[in-house]
Design an enzyme around this catalytic site. Structure first.
Site, PDB file in Angstrom:
ATOM      1  N   GLY A  92      23.432  85.874  32.428  1.00 28.91           N
ATOM      2  CA  GLY A  92      24.884  85.657  32.555  1.00 28.91           C
ATOM      3  C   GLY A  92      25.584  85.944  31.231  1.00 28.91           C
ATOM      4  O   GLY A  92      25.031  85.664  30.175  1.00 28.91           O
ATOM      5  N   ARG A 122      20.728  90.642  35.670  1.00 31.49           N
ATOM      6  CA  ARG A 122      19.637  89.668  35.788  1.00 31.49           C
ATOM      7  C   ARG A 122      18.352  90.383  36.191  1.00 31.49           C
ATOM      8  O   ARG A 122      17.488  89.815  36.861  1.00 31.49           O
ATOM      9  CB  ARG A 122      20.016  88.583  36.787  1.00 31.49           C
ATOM     10  N   ASP A 179      16.775  81.712  28.882  1.00 35.16           N
ATOM     11  CA  ASP A 179      15.362  81.486  29.170  1.00 35.16           C
ATOM     12  C   ASP A 179      14.697  82.701  29.846  1.00 35.16           C
ATOM     13  O   ASP A 179      13.593  83.105  29.464  1.00 35.16           O
ATOM     14  CB  ASP A 179      15.299  80.254  30.092  1.00 35.16           C
ATOM     15  N   THR A 187      23.234  80.909  26.014  1.00 35.51           N
ATOM     16  CA  THR A 187      23.638  80.393  27.329  1.00 35.51           C
ATOM     17  C   THR A 187      24.759  79.383  27.145  1.00 35.51           C
ATOM     18  O   THR A 187      24.718  78.572  26.212  1.00 35.51           O
ATOM     19  CB  THR A 187      22.488  79.712  28.114  1.00 35.51           C
ATOM     20  N   ASP A 243      25.058  77.064  29.056  1.00 37.37           N
ATOM     21  CA  ASP A 243      24.474  75.802  29.537  1.00 37.37           C
ATOM     22  C   ASP A 243      23.865  74.970  28.403  1.00 37.37           C
ATOM     23  O   ASP A 243      23.596  73.782  28.594  1.00 37.37           O
ATOM     24  CB  ASP A 243      23.383  76.078  30.587  1.00 37.37           C
ATOM     25  N   ASP A 246      20.902  74.877  27.167  1.00 37.63           N
ATOM     26  CA  ASP A 246      19.647  74.202  27.526  1.00 37.63           C
ATOM     27  C   ASP A 246      18.392  74.910  27.020  1.00 37.63           C
ATOM     28  O   ASP A 246      17.309  74.728  27.580  1.00 37.63           O
ATOM     29  CB  ASP A 246      19.577  73.999  29.054  1.00 37.63           C
ATOM     30  N   ARG A 283      23.005  74.680  35.622  1.00 35.43           N
ATOM     31  CA  ARG A 283      22.027  74.848  36.693  1.00 35.43           C
ATOM     32  C   ARG A 283      20.962  73.749  36.653  1.00 35.43           C
ATOM     33  O   ARG A 283      20.702  73.095  37.647  1.00 35.43           O
ATOM     34  CB  ARG A 283      21.355  76.202  36.494  1.00 35.43           C
TER      35      ARG A 283
END
Ligand code: F6P
Length: 345
Positions: free
Chosen positions: A13, A75, A106, A128, A130, A132, A174
């Protein structure tokens, strides 16, 4: 081996700050090390299909405040294609790449790890919204995302208050609730639901009722898209899985909103912030972090530190083996979530 040509790709992304990384690596690579750059287009797809464009001073000029990635992204997972790993290695030679910088989350970094294990001169940069990725305190894009969500929560507050409504705000995340927790704390959320913490439907309903019992007539609930209600399955959209096996998440906010309205009788509205959180110009923090990562990545290339990735630990940029960044995700810990919990209800 003398390094002459360096490839850069962005996978997964998109994310504000990617262009800052590209610009920094290219600027220092040219001025300090005399490298030539090739921008690999559309992530690993570009490595499978030899899609590239020259990257020089002109191409990176003016891109620092620009969101997204000038290289495009996908992706694509090369290991889903027969002999995909070998094709990438072969294409590195065809594209005359002496080194490759893979910028991604990741999934992208797990491909970089496999290629490095096969002997490819690859380094990684974690990315990211996110936030994470293991063993790195912050990834660029996260700060931009939480500022966007916080501003949205401020705006949602005034309309929630005017109409005496419950507003449920679904945000990205996510597998982890970093965006929900940080923006929820900053935006004064009355309840935050994240994948790391299972919250029952009964607890959700009780929290809203308790708040209204103490005289409040509106509530803001922040829900990360990866929350599983009552330990159930993910709430997903149509469309199967991507090449890394991820389902398209979305819709848990609506489920939460429906339950709250039904069980409490309070008028409820649901908002999905979606890709708004990933678009547009990066914050100053993300521009600086991206720049620091880009500089550190090109220094890894110069040092021939293959199979490593850059990471932020405290206020230092460090180099770690790629294994340390992939596989296990960094989750929101109890201590931070407990702080948000003080303000629930
Ligand atoms: O991986 C980052 C992320 O922002 C997730 O939080 C989200 O589920 C996903 O990307 C959605 O991305 P896309 O719609 O591009 O597949």
């Amino acid at each position: 081996m003398t390094i002459k040509t360096v490839g850069i790709l962005t996978g997964g992304g998109d994310c504000p700050g990617l262009n800052a990384v590209i610009r920094a690596a290219v600027r220092k690579g040219i001025s300090h090390y005399g490298y030539r750059f090739r921008g690999v287009e559309k992530g690993w797809k570009g490595m499978l299909e030899c899609l590239w464009e020259p990257l020089g001073h002109e191409e990176v000029s003016g891109i620092l405040p620009k969101g997204g990635t000038i290289l495009g992204t996908s992706r694509t997972n090369p290991y889903k294609v027969p002999d995909g790993g070998d094709i990438v290695l072969e294409n590195m030679k065809r594209m005359k790449l002496d080194a490759l910088i893979a910028i991604g989350g990741d999934d992208t970094l797990s491909v970089a790890l496999k290629l490095a294990a096969a002997g490819a001169p690859v380094v990684g940069v974690p990315k990211t919204i996110d936030n994470d990725i293991s063993n790195t305190d912050y990834t660029f894009g996260f700060d931009t995302a939480i500022n966007i969500v916080t501003e949205a929560l401020d705006r949602i507050h005034t309309t929630a208050e005017s109409h005496n409504r419950v507003m449920v705000v679904e945000v990205m995340g996510r597998h982890s609730g970093w965006i929900a927790t940080y923006a929820g704390i900053a935006g004064g959320a009355d309840l935050i639901l994240i994948p790391e913490q299972s919250t029952s439907i009964q607890e959700i309903v009780d929290t809203i009722k308790m708040r209204h019992d103490r005289g409040k007539d509106f509530s803001i609930v922040v829900v990360a898209e990866g929350v599983k209600l009552d330990g159930d399955e993910y709430t997903v959209q149509e469309g199967g899985t991507d090449e890394f096996g991820h389902v398209k998440l979305g819709g848990v906010g609506q489920l939460v909103g429906d339950v709250i309205e039904k069980e409490t009788g309070f008028e409820t509205r649901v908002i999905v912030l979606g890709h708004l959180q990933r678009g547009g110009t990066p914050t100053a923090f993300d521009r600086v972090l991206g720049t620091r990562y880009g500089i550190a990545a090109i220094d890894l290339v110069q040092g021939g530190d293959w199979g490593k990735m850059v990471a932020l630990q405290g206020d230092e940029i460090v180099a770690l083996p790629l294994e340390r960044g992939v596989g296990e995700l960094k989750r929101v810990g109890e201590e931070l979530y407990d702080i948000s919990r003080v303000f629930f209800g």
